[in-house]
Design a protein around this motif. Sequence first.
Motif, PDB file in Angstrom:
ATOM      1  N   ASP A   1       0.908  -1.254  -0.062  1.00 45.03           N
ATOM      2  CA  ASP A   1      -0.022   0.039   0.016  1.00 45.03           C
ATOM      3  C   ASP A   1       0.825   1.332   0.049  1.00 45.03           C
ATOM      4  OD1 ASP A   1      -1.989   1.645   0.031  1.00 45.03           O
ATOM      5  OD2 ASP A   1      -2.911   0.957   2.279  1.00 45.03           O
ATOM      6  N   ILE A   2       0.364   2.380  -0.169  1.00 43.36           N
ATOM      7  CA  ILE A   2       1.190   3.729  -0.147  1.00 43.36           C
ATOM      8  C   ILE A   2       1.148   3.872   1.376  1.00 43.36           C
ATOM      9  CG2 ILE A   2       0.839   6.165  -0.437  1.00 43.36           C
ATOM     10  CD1 ILE A   2      -0.708   5.374  -2.924  1.00 43.36           C
ATOM     11  N   SER A   3       2.325   4.558   1.874  1.00 44.00           N
ATOM     12  CA  SER A   3       2.641   4.745   3.180  1.00 44.00           C
ATOM     13  C   SER A   3       2.670   6.269   3.147  1.00 44.00           C
ATOM     14  CB  SER A   3       3.923   4.173   3.793  1.00 44.00           C
ATOM     15  OG  SER A   3       4.323   4.802   5.186  1.00 44.00           O
ATOM     16  N   PHE A   4       1.431   6.860   3.457  1.00 43.56           N
ATOM     17  CA  PHE A   4       1.276   8.452   3.480  1.00 43.56           C
ATOM     18  C   PHE A   4       2.255   9.016   4.433  1.00 43.56           C
ATOM     19  CE2 PHE A   4      -1.003  12.107   4.987  1.00 43.56           C
ATOM     20  CZ  PHE A   4      -1.020  12.773   3.797  1.00 43.56           C
ATOM     21  N   GLU A   5       2.297   8.664   5.750  1.00 41.26           N
ATOM     22  CA  GLU A   5       3.135   9.139   6.664  1.00 41.26           C
ATOM     23  C   GLU A   5       4.336   9.227   6.264  1.00 41.26           C
ATOM     24  OE1 GLU A   5       1.388   6.624   7.137  1.00 41.26           O
ATOM     25  OE2 GLU A   5      -0.327   7.460   8.711  1.00 41.26           O
ATOM     26  N   LEU A   6       4.808   8.029   5.724  1.00 43.63           N
ATOM     27  CA  LEU A   6       6.517   8.093   5.434  1.00 43.63           C
ATOM     28  C   LEU A   6       6.738   8.868   4.115  1.00 43.63           C
ATOM     29  CD1 LEU A   6       9.068   6.399   5.929  1.00 43.63           C
ATOM     30  CD2 LEU A   6       8.214   4.548   4.278  1.00 43.63           C
ATOM     31  N   GLU A   7       5.757   9.000   3.261  1.00 48.54           N
ATOM     32  CA  GLU A   7       6.047   9.781   2.005  1.00 48.54           C
ATOM     33  C   GLU A   7       6.102  11.268   2.422  1.00 48.54           C
ATOM     34  OE1 GLU A   7       3.430   9.041  -1.217  1.00 48.54           O
ATOM     35  OE2 GLU A   7       4.277   6.969  -1.408  1.00 48.54           O
TER      36      GLU A   7
ATOM     37  N   SER B   1       3.804  -0.190  -4.573  1.00 52.22           N
ATOM     38  CA  SER B   1       2.329  -0.229  -4.620  1.00 52.22           C
ATOM     39  C   SER B   1       1.593  -0.109  -5.974  1.00 52.22           C
ATOM     40  CB  SER B   1       1.924   0.808  -3.717  1.00 52.22           C
ATOM     41  OG  SER B   1       2.546   2.140  -4.117  1.00 52.22           O
ATOM     42  N   ASP B   2       2.318   0.654  -7.224  1.00 49.77           N
ATOM     43  CA  ASP B   2       1.993   0.599  -8.153  1.00 49.77           C
ATOM     44  C   ASP B   2       2.148  -0.601  -9.252  1.00 49.77           C
ATOM     45  OD1 ASP B   2       1.105   3.122  -7.616  1.00 49.77           O
ATOM     46  OD2 ASP B   2       2.679   4.097  -8.825  1.00 49.77           O
ATOM     47  N   MET B   3       2.830  -1.544  -8.779  1.00 54.32           N
ATOM     48  CA  MET B   3       3.205  -2.763  -9.493  1.00 54.32           C
ATOM     49  C   MET B   3       1.945  -3.374 -10.304  1.00 54.32           C
ATOM     50  SD  MET B   3       5.996  -5.462  -8.062  1.00 54.32           S
ATOM     51  CE  MET B   3       5.661  -4.990  -6.486  1.00 54.32           C
ATOM     52  N   ALA B   4       0.762  -3.482  -9.480  1.00 61.71           N
ATOM     53  CA  ALA B   4      -0.265  -4.442  -9.711  1.00 61.71           C
ATOM     54  C   ALA B   4      -1.703  -3.855  -9.111  1.00 61.71           C
ATOM     55  CB  ALA B   4       0.126  -5.767  -9.530  1.00 61.71           C
ATOM     56  N   ASP B   5      -2.833  -4.466  -9.233  1.00 58.15           N
ATOM     57  CA  ASP B   5      -3.773  -4.216  -8.294  1.00 58.15           C
ATOM     58  C   ASP B   5      -3.656  -5.383  -7.479  1.00 58.15           C
ATOM     59  OD1 ASP B   5      -4.952  -1.989  -9.729  1.00 58.15           O
ATOM     60  OD2 ASP B   5      -6.105  -3.450 -11.007  1.00 58.15           O
ATOM     61  N   PHE B   6      -3.794  -5.176  -6.276  1.00 54.07           N
ATOM     62  CA  PHE B   6      -3.863  -6.054  -4.973  1.00 54.07           C
ATOM     63  C   PHE B   6      -5.157  -6.104  -4.365  1.00 54.07           C
ATOM     64  CE2 PHE B   6       0.582  -4.390  -5.564  1.00 54.07           C
ATOM     65  CZ  PHE B   6       1.238  -5.718  -5.629  1.00 54.07           C
ATOM     66  N   CYS B   7      -5.703  -7.420  -4.210  1.00 56.02           N
ATOM     67  CA  CYS B   7      -6.639  -7.722  -3.500  1.00 56.02           C
ATOM     68  C   CYS B   7      -6.247  -8.789  -2.339  1.00 56.02           C
ATOM     69  CB  CYS B   7      -7.798  -8.710  -4.365  1.00 56.02           C
ATOM     70  SG  CYS B   7      -8.081  -7.809  -5.827  1.00 56.02           S
TER      71      CYS B   7
END
Length: 290
Positions: free
Chosen positions: A71-77, A96-102
């Motif tokens: 996932d995107i790590s908002f705080e870290l970014e 996180s952009d590599m693929a769609d994750f479910c």
Amino acid sequence: MRKQTITKAVIPAAGLGTRFLPVTKASPKEMLPLVDKPLIQYVVEEAVAAGISQIIIITGRGKRAIEDHFDISFELEEILKNTGKDDYIRDLRKISDMADFCYIRQSQPQGLGHAILCAKHLIGDEPFAVLLGDDIVDNDVPALKQMIDVYERTPAPIIGVQQVDPSEVYQYGILDAKPALDELYKINHLVEKPSVEEAPSDLAVIGRYILIPEIFDLLEKTKPGKNNEIQLTDALNDLTALRTMYGYQIKGNRYDAGDKLGFLQATVQMALKNSNLGEPFKQYLKKLAL
Ligand code: G1P
């Protein structure tokens, strides 16, 4: 260019990691670092390099770190942005952009077959790939890509295999099969974790499969087998009775990273190949008086 038929991959990651205790007591084994990336990232990258765009991860209790990792790590970014480390942000976004994750939670560990069955509603009516995170395969052409290329020529269920030492057959699904065209074996039967005496060959199933949706109907009918778990191998045996199924000899160095020794071997090999660490690590190893 023709559209690839296989775009979805299932990665079972609900196992308890008992072979790697105590580190797996409170941490997912899939997050063990191989140099600087968790094991599961190698497997996801392999799938993406093979043209997979949707990754379905079967998780369980205590596996939240896997979801956070992809996932995107908002705080870290935010912190990285404020300290001018934009390169780091770009590298993290690639994950996180590599693929769609479910994610699907398997509430009780009931075996590999049951874990795959959990993905039935997300797969629909398409062939799909399964990758097991313990098996790390290092090769210029990723293991799953090799198998998808075979599938595009020979559309049938395909299981990745490699030869193992007879002393190791008890750890794997083992093939009873005959050589067929193009590095393929036509499978007659599979035996899950046989003794040396019972093993029909030294061709071991390693954790890469291309399956068809029919496997779900068979898994639904599969009774608990070895270790009282719903075994994928049992459903695959039912599938061989209905369809031609092939074993494909995967090219590449394969490590059982779910095992302590296999993990150490993978760590050394991956560290030696790493563009920044490879050379100093090699110099260090040379100095060891072994
Ligand atoms: C599973 C399969 C087995 C296969 C192995 C490959 O076993 O049941 O057929 O050979 O993966 O890693 P596990 O290692 O999950 O016990």
